[in-house]
Scaffold this motif. Structure first.
Motif, PDB file in Angstrom:
ATOM      1  N   GLN A   5      -8.157   1.659  -3.441  1.00 18.99           N
ATOM      2  CA  GLN A   5      -9.144   1.114  -4.370  1.00 18.99           C
ATOM      3  C   GLN A   5      -9.319  -0.393  -4.208  1.00 18.99           C
ATOM      4  O   GLN A   5     -10.276  -0.976  -4.749  1.00 18.99           O
ATOM      5  N   GLY A   6      -8.406  -1.034  -3.517  1.00 14.62           N
ATOM      6  CA  GLY A   6      -8.507  -2.467  -3.276  1.00 14.62           C
ATOM      7  C   GLY A   6      -7.739  -3.291  -4.284  1.00 14.62           C
ATOM      8  O   GLY A   6      -7.507  -2.876  -5.426  1.00 14.62           O
ATOM      9  N   TRP A  53      -9.228   5.578   1.990  1.00 17.08           N
ATOM     10  CA  TRP A  53      -9.188   4.192   1.553  1.00 17.08           C
ATOM     11  C   TRP A  53      -8.559   4.083   0.167  1.00 17.08           C
ATOM     12  O   TRP A  53      -8.736   4.977  -0.675  1.00 17.08           O
ATOM     13  N   CYS A  60       0.873  -1.173   0.000  1.00 19.57           N
ATOM     14  CA  CYS A  60       0.000   0.000   0.000  1.00 19.57           C
ATOM     15  C   CYS A  60       0.909   1.222   0.000  1.00 19.57           C
ATOM     16  O   CYS A  60       1.529   1.541   1.017  1.00 19.57           O
ATOM     17  N   TYR A 113      -8.192  -4.007   1.156  1.00 17.43           N
ATOM     18  CA  TYR A 113      -8.091  -2.555   1.137  1.00 17.43           C
ATOM     19  C   TYR A 113      -7.136  -2.094   2.240  1.00 17.43           C
ATOM     20  O   TYR A 113      -7.155  -2.627   3.350  1.00 17.43           O
TER      21      TYR A 113
END
Length: 123
Positions: free
Chosen positions: A115-116, A113, A22, A95
């Motif tokens: 976008q996954g 958050w 991430c 996520y």
């Protein structure tokens, strides 16, 4: 503006491993918590684990404790989710999110958050 970009998802057989990344940008994250959540089809988004950026304290859901590990790289502003001994029930969209300075498993505590990324574990 805070941006979170996940990567590293894919298809893996049961018992295998994956590492999700991430990449975070838009602010200094040292006072925040980075969380990982997942959502399987037809289910609520659920907490996986969290890491306090400063100090590296972690907290995991019971379902992944001992199999998943969260870490961070300050130089790259990136948080990782190392997933080992994967099971078919780990299949979900994963996520990452930015949350408060304290460790939290509450979805509503997280403000930003990504976008996954899809993780599929075959049996």
């Amino acid at each position: 503006q805070v941006q979170l970009v996940e990567s590293g998802g894919g298809l893996v057989p049961a018992g295998g491993s994956l590492r999700l990344s991430c990449a975070a940008s838009g602010r200094t994250f040292s006072r925040y918590t980075m969380g990982w959540f997942r959502q399987a089809p037809g289910k609520e988004r659920e907490f996986v684990g969290a890491l306090r950026w400063s100090g590296g304290t972690t907290y995991y859901a019971d379902s992944v404790k001992g199999r998943f590990t969260i870490s961070n790289d300050n130089a790259k502003n990136t948080v990782y989710l190392q997933m080992n001994s994967l099971k078919p029930e780990d299949t979900a969209v994963y996520y990452c999110a930015v949350g408060p300075g304290r460790l939290s498993n509450r979805r509503n505590d997280y403000e930003y958050w990504g976008q996954g990324t899809q993780v599929t574990v075959s049996s």
